[in-house]
Design a protein around this motif. Structure first.
Motif, PDB file in Angstrom:
ATOM      1  N   SER A  64       0.830  -1.206   0.000  1.00 16.92           N
ATOM      2  CA  SER A  64       0.000   0.000   0.000  1.00 16.92           C
ATOM      3  C   SER A  64       0.863   1.255   0.000  1.00 16.92           C
ATOM      4  O   SER A  64       0.398   2.325  -0.404  1.00 16.92           O
ATOM      5  N   SER A  65       2.108   1.145   0.449  1.00 14.46           N
ATOM      6  CA  SER A  65       2.957   2.340   0.475  1.00 14.46           C
ATOM      7  C   SER A  65       4.428   1.946   0.394  1.00 14.46           C
ATOM      8  O   SER A  65       4.791   0.821   0.724  1.00 14.46           O
ATOM      9  N   PRO A  66       5.272   2.878  -0.067  1.00 12.15           N
ATOM     10  CA  PRO A  66       6.717   2.618  -0.047  1.00 12.15           C
ATOM     11  C   PRO A  66       7.249   2.676   1.389  1.00 12.15           C
ATOM     12  O   PRO A  66       6.499   3.034   2.303  1.00 12.15           O
ATOM     13  N   LEU A  67       8.508   2.337   1.585  1.00 10.12           N
ATOM     14  CA  LEU A  67       9.052   2.232   2.941  1.00 10.12           C
ATOM     15  C   LEU A  67       9.118   3.574   3.677  1.00 10.12           C
ATOM     16  O   LEU A  67       8.982   3.627   4.893  1.00 10.12           O
ATOM     17  N   ASP A  69       7.359   6.592   2.685  1.00 11.83           N
ATOM     18  CA  ASP A  69       6.326   7.577   2.362  1.00 11.83           C
ATOM     19  C   ASP A  69       4.961   6.940   2.607  1.00 11.83           C
ATOM     20  O   ASP A  69       4.856   5.722   2.753  1.00 11.83           O
ATOM     21  N   THR A  70       3.924   7.792   2.645  1.00  5.15           N
ATOM     22  CA  THR A  70       2.600   7.254   2.929  1.00  5.15           C
ATOM     23  C   THR A  70       1.931   6.678   1.681  1.00  5.15           C
ATOM     24  O   THR A  70       0.999   5.896   1.776  1.00  5.15           O
ATOM     25  N   LYS A  71       2.401   7.108   0.479  1.00  4.74           N
ATOM     26  CA  LYS A  71       1.820   6.553  -0.741  1.00  4.74           C
ATOM     27  C   LYS A  71       2.836   6.565  -1.883  1.00  4.74           C
ATOM     28  O   LYS A  71       3.839   7.285  -1.838  1.00  4.74           O
TER      29      LYS A  71
ATOM     30  N   LEU B  19      11.891   3.602  -6.011  1.00  4.54           N
ATOM     31  CA  LEU B  19      10.483   3.205  -5.925  1.00  4.54           C
ATOM     32  C   LEU B  19      10.177   2.574  -4.566  1.00  4.54           C
ATOM     33  O   LEU B  19       9.188   2.917  -3.922  1.00  4.54           O
ATOM     34  N   ALA B  20      11.038   1.669  -4.105  1.00  2.00           N
ATOM     35  CA  ALA B  20      10.764   0.933  -2.863  1.00  2.00           C
ATOM     36  C   ALA B  20      10.817   1.846  -1.639  1.00  2.00           C
ATOM     37  O   ALA B  20       9.984   1.718  -0.743  1.00  2.00           O
ATOM     38  N   PHE B  21      11.761   2.772  -1.599  1.00  2.00           N
ATOM     39  CA  PHE B  21      11.888   3.624  -0.416  1.00  2.00           C
ATOM     40  C   PHE B  21      11.035   4.887  -0.523  1.00  2.00           C
ATOM     41  O   PHE B  21      10.310   5.238   0.396  1.00  2.00           O
TER      42      PHE B  21
END
Lengths: 138, 138
Positions: A64-67, A69-71, B19-21
């Motif tokens: 649902s979200s990256p590590l 950030d919220t989205k 993208l992941a972080f």
């Protein structure tokens, strides 16, 4: 932390471009020179990059979200319009003419050469002109 | 070719980290464009990414000085002025370049990105044919 990741991604990206010959204009033009001595390096770079990234993308797209950030901030446009095609065509003409696209342009600034500073300066002017034109149209 | 695949994979790792972080697409023209019209809370990651690219360039200048040798081989300053402008204007009109459409977009199987990439490679090929005829080399 997000800023640190951005910086790190920039450094790693630059090393990848340099190692694979993408900062060398004759290597990039060599790939586009279909009817000369075709240089396949650029295709190898695309295969390597897309190969790794598509695996990672499909592994994390269900989250649902990256590590940090919220989205996710992914492009949402879907339409194939004249803007997309004409923009890509103009970019392609400039890319082939110089053998440089935006990433290698910024990396090459470290060379301190007048030629690359001219390219990046013009690129920024082109971007500002687009922003001014876009404001008038919309 | 080996170095192209390795360099490409390194680029794949870089855009995957982004993208992941951070949940962001590593589209270099878009990142530059956003940094040119800064918004609060949206500037520092762009600036640091650009700084990372240039820092990576300095590492290359030290470890692989040949990376920047071909810049002035057959191109004139006017070539870089025209090409830079087209790259700046075209990438904003078409919403992306080799990194955003070519690597990130194709990895996500975006139809827009696939069409954009085919278009800029096609026009790049035409551009190189004319460049070679006028300048006598790649």
């Amino acid at each position: 932390m997000k800023n640190f990741i951005s910086f790190l991604v920039g450094v790693i990206f630059a090393i990848g471009l340099g190692l694979s010959g993408m900062t060398q204009t004759h290597v990039v033009r060599g790939f586009l020179d279909l009817f000369g001595t075709w240089n396949l390096n650029l295709m190898g770079v695309m295969i390597g990059a897309i190969g790794v990234h598509s695996i990672v993308y499909h592994m994390i797209k269900h989250r649902s979200s990256p590590l940090l950030d919220t989205k996710f901030h992914l492009p949402s446009k879907k339409d194939i319009d004249a803007r997309l095609i004409i923009g890509a065509a103009l970019f392609g003409i400039g890319w082939g003419w110089a053998g440089i696209c935006p990433g290698p342009a910024l990396v090459s600034l470290a060379s301190g050469k007048i030629s690359i500073m001219t390219f990046v300066g013009s690129m920024i002017v082109g971007m500002f002109v687009f922003k001014a034109v876009e404001k008038k149209i919309t | 070719m080996m170095f192209a695949l390795i360099g490409g994979s390194i680029i794949g790792i870089a855009v995957s980290l982004m993208l992941a972080f951070n949940g962001r697409v590593t589209g270099i023209s878009g990142i530059i464009s956003g940094a040119l019209s800064p918004k609060i809370d949206d500037f520092s990651w762009r600036f640091l990414f650009i700084l990372g690219l240039i820092s990576g360039g300095f590492i290359l200048r030290w470890t692989h000085p040949e990376a920047f040798l071909s810049l002035d081989l057959h191109s004139q300053t006017s070539d870089y002025m025209i090409a830079g402008f087209l790259v700046g204007f075209g990438t904003l009109l078409g919403n992306g370049c080799t990194s955003g459409h070519g690597v990130c977009g194709i990895s996500r199987l975006s139809l827009r990105s696939i069409i954009s990439t085919i278009t800029f490679i096609f026009f790049g090929i035409i551009s190189v044919i004319i460049f070679k005829a006028m300048r006598g080399g790649l």
